[in-house]
Design a protein around this motif. Sequence first.
Motif, short mmCIF file in Angstrom:
data_model
loop_
_atom_site.label_atom_id
_atom_site.label_comp_id
_atom_site.label_asym_id
_atom_site.label_seq_id
_atom_site.Cartn_x
_atom_site.Cartn_y
_atom_site.Cartn_z
N SER A 46 7.39 -30.40 3.83
CA SER A 46 7.17 -28.44 3.17
C SER A 46 8.75 -28.61 2.06
N ALA A 47 8.84 -28.11 0.77
CA ALA A 47 9.39 -27.80 -0.40
C ALA A 47 9.32 -26.45 -0.92
N VAL A 48 10.01 -26.62 -1.27
CA VAL A 48 10.38 -25.16 -2.23
C VAL A 48 10.73 -25.35 -3.94
N ALA A 49 10.43 -24.64 -5.06
CA ALA A 49 10.09 -24.25 -5.84
C ALA A 49 10.47 -22.53 -6.06
N ALA A 50 11.28 -22.99 -7.58
CA ALA A 50 11.69 -21.36 -7.54
C ALA A 50 11.92 -21.38 -9.73
N ILE A 51 10.58 -19.63 -9.48
CA ILE A 51 10.75 -18.83 -10.15
C ILE A 51 11.81 -18.20 -11.09
N ILE A 52 12.61 -18.68 -12.34
CA ILE A 52 13.68 -17.93 -12.46
C ILE A 52 13.73 -17.85 -13.38
N VAL A 53 13.27 -16.41 -13.87
CA VAL A 53 13.09 -15.55 -15.37
C VAL A 53 13.84 -15.19 -16.10
N ASN A 54 14.38 -14.77 -17.34
CA ASN A 54 15.17 -14.62 -18.67
C ASN A 54 14.73 -13.51 -18.83
N GLY A 55 15.53 -12.38 -19.53
CA GLY A 55 15.98 -11.24 -20.03
C GLY A 55 14.68 -11.37 -21.06
N GLN A 56 13.89 -12.46 -21.44
CA GLN A 56 12.64 -12.96 -22.75
C GLN A 56 11.58 -13.52 -21.78
N GLY A 57 11.95 -13.34 -20.54
CA GLY A 57 10.04 -13.37 -19.74
C GLY A 57 10.48 -15.08 -20.50
N GLU A 58 11.48 -15.64 -20.11
CA GLU A 58 10.63 -17.41 -20.21
C GLU A 58 11.94 -17.68 -19.12
N LEU A 60 13.16 -20.82 -16.29
CA LEU A 60 14.08 -21.74 -16.31
C LEU A 60 13.52 -23.07 -16.33
N PHE A 61 13.31 -24.41 -16.60
CA PHE A 61 13.02 -25.41 -16.19
C PHE A 61 13.67 -26.33 -15.95
N SER A 62 13.82 -26.98 -15.30
CA SER A 62 14.19 -28.35 -15.09
C SER A 62 13.95 -29.70 -16.27
N ARG A 63 14.62 -30.86 -16.38
CA ARG A 63 13.95 -32.20 -16.54
C ARG A 63 14.45 -32.49 -15.84
N ARG A 64 13.32 -33.72 -15.08
CA ARG A 64 13.36 -34.60 -13.94
C ARG A 64 14.44 -35.53 -14.54
N ALA A 65 15.54 -35.54 -13.87
CA ALA A 65 16.56 -37.63 -14.07
C ALA A 65 15.76 -38.27 -13.07
N ILE A 66 15.01 -38.54 -12.20
CA ILE A 66 14.31 -39.45 -11.69
C ILE A 66 13.11 -39.03 -11.15
N PHE A 150 15.10 -23.23 -20.90
CA PHE A 150 14.31 -21.95 -20.51
C PHE A 150 13.17 -21.82 -21.28
N ILE A 151 11.67 -21.62 -21.41
CA ILE A 151 10.62 -21.72 -21.88
C ILE A 151 10.06 -20.51 -21.31
N ASP A 152 8.54 -20.36 -23.11
CA ASP A 152 7.95 -19.02 -22.49
C ASP A 152 6.66 -19.56 -21.81
N PRO A 153 6.76 -18.99 -20.89
CA PRO A 153 5.52 -19.68 -20.12
C PRO A 153 3.96 -19.71 -20.70
N VAL A 154 3.94 -18.82 -20.85
CA VAL A 154 2.67 -18.28 -21.38
C VAL A 154 2.11 -19.40 -23.11
N THR A 155 3.39 -19.75 -23.72
CA THR A 155 2.89 -21.05 -24.84
C THR A 155 3.40 -22.12 -25.08
N MET A 156 3.74 -22.81 -23.48
CA MET A 156 4.84 -23.92 -23.54
C MET A 156 3.40 -24.73 -23.22
N ASP A 157 3.40 -26.16 -23.64
CA ASP A 157 3.19 -26.75 -22.58
C ASP A 157 2.78 -27.44 -21.32
#
Length: 179
Positions: A46-58, A60-66, A150-157
């Motif tokens: 089991s794992a969890v993931a968070a969708i965190i949205v800012n005021g611009q609708g972007e 929050l993504f993290s970059r994996r360090a490992i 913070f990245i726009d989920p609609v236009t992201m790659d």
Amino acid sequence: MNYSQTHPRNVIKYCPKCGSTAFNWREDFSFHCEQCKFKLFINSSSAVAAIIVNGQGEILFSRRAINPHKGMLDLPGGFIDPGENAENALTREIKEELGSEVTSYKYIGSFPNVYPYGGINYYTLDMVYLCTLERYDNLVAMDDISAIEFIDPVTMDINELGAESMKNIITFYNNEYNK
């Protein structure tokens, strides 16, 4: 990524109970020891993931360090510890990775994934929550992440996301919340 070479049936060779090599893969995602009759099931973690949205609708993504997927985008989150519920894991992981408290969350779905680690596949079920944080300024990339964006989920790659479950989560989010 080709996960077949790290599939448990291709990696696990010995019975963990008696050490026998007569440890055979079964199609029900289990191994059966012909010597001591031990049966090992390969179940999802089991794992969890968070969708965190800012005021611009972007989002929050993290970059994996490992590894796996070092340097690629991910959603904040992680594995649920034994005896821990998903909501406590979510708030713990956000505190560990971003240094912020979760003020509210809403469960939005679960997504299966394959997590290759240490030469073997771990099958996970990623439970996803839409989250609000106590603050969005001064967030810090900590623990196993190297950066936050913070990245726009609609236009992201979407191919910048390493895990298939993360791609499926963002596709689901865009279809359900960005109509």
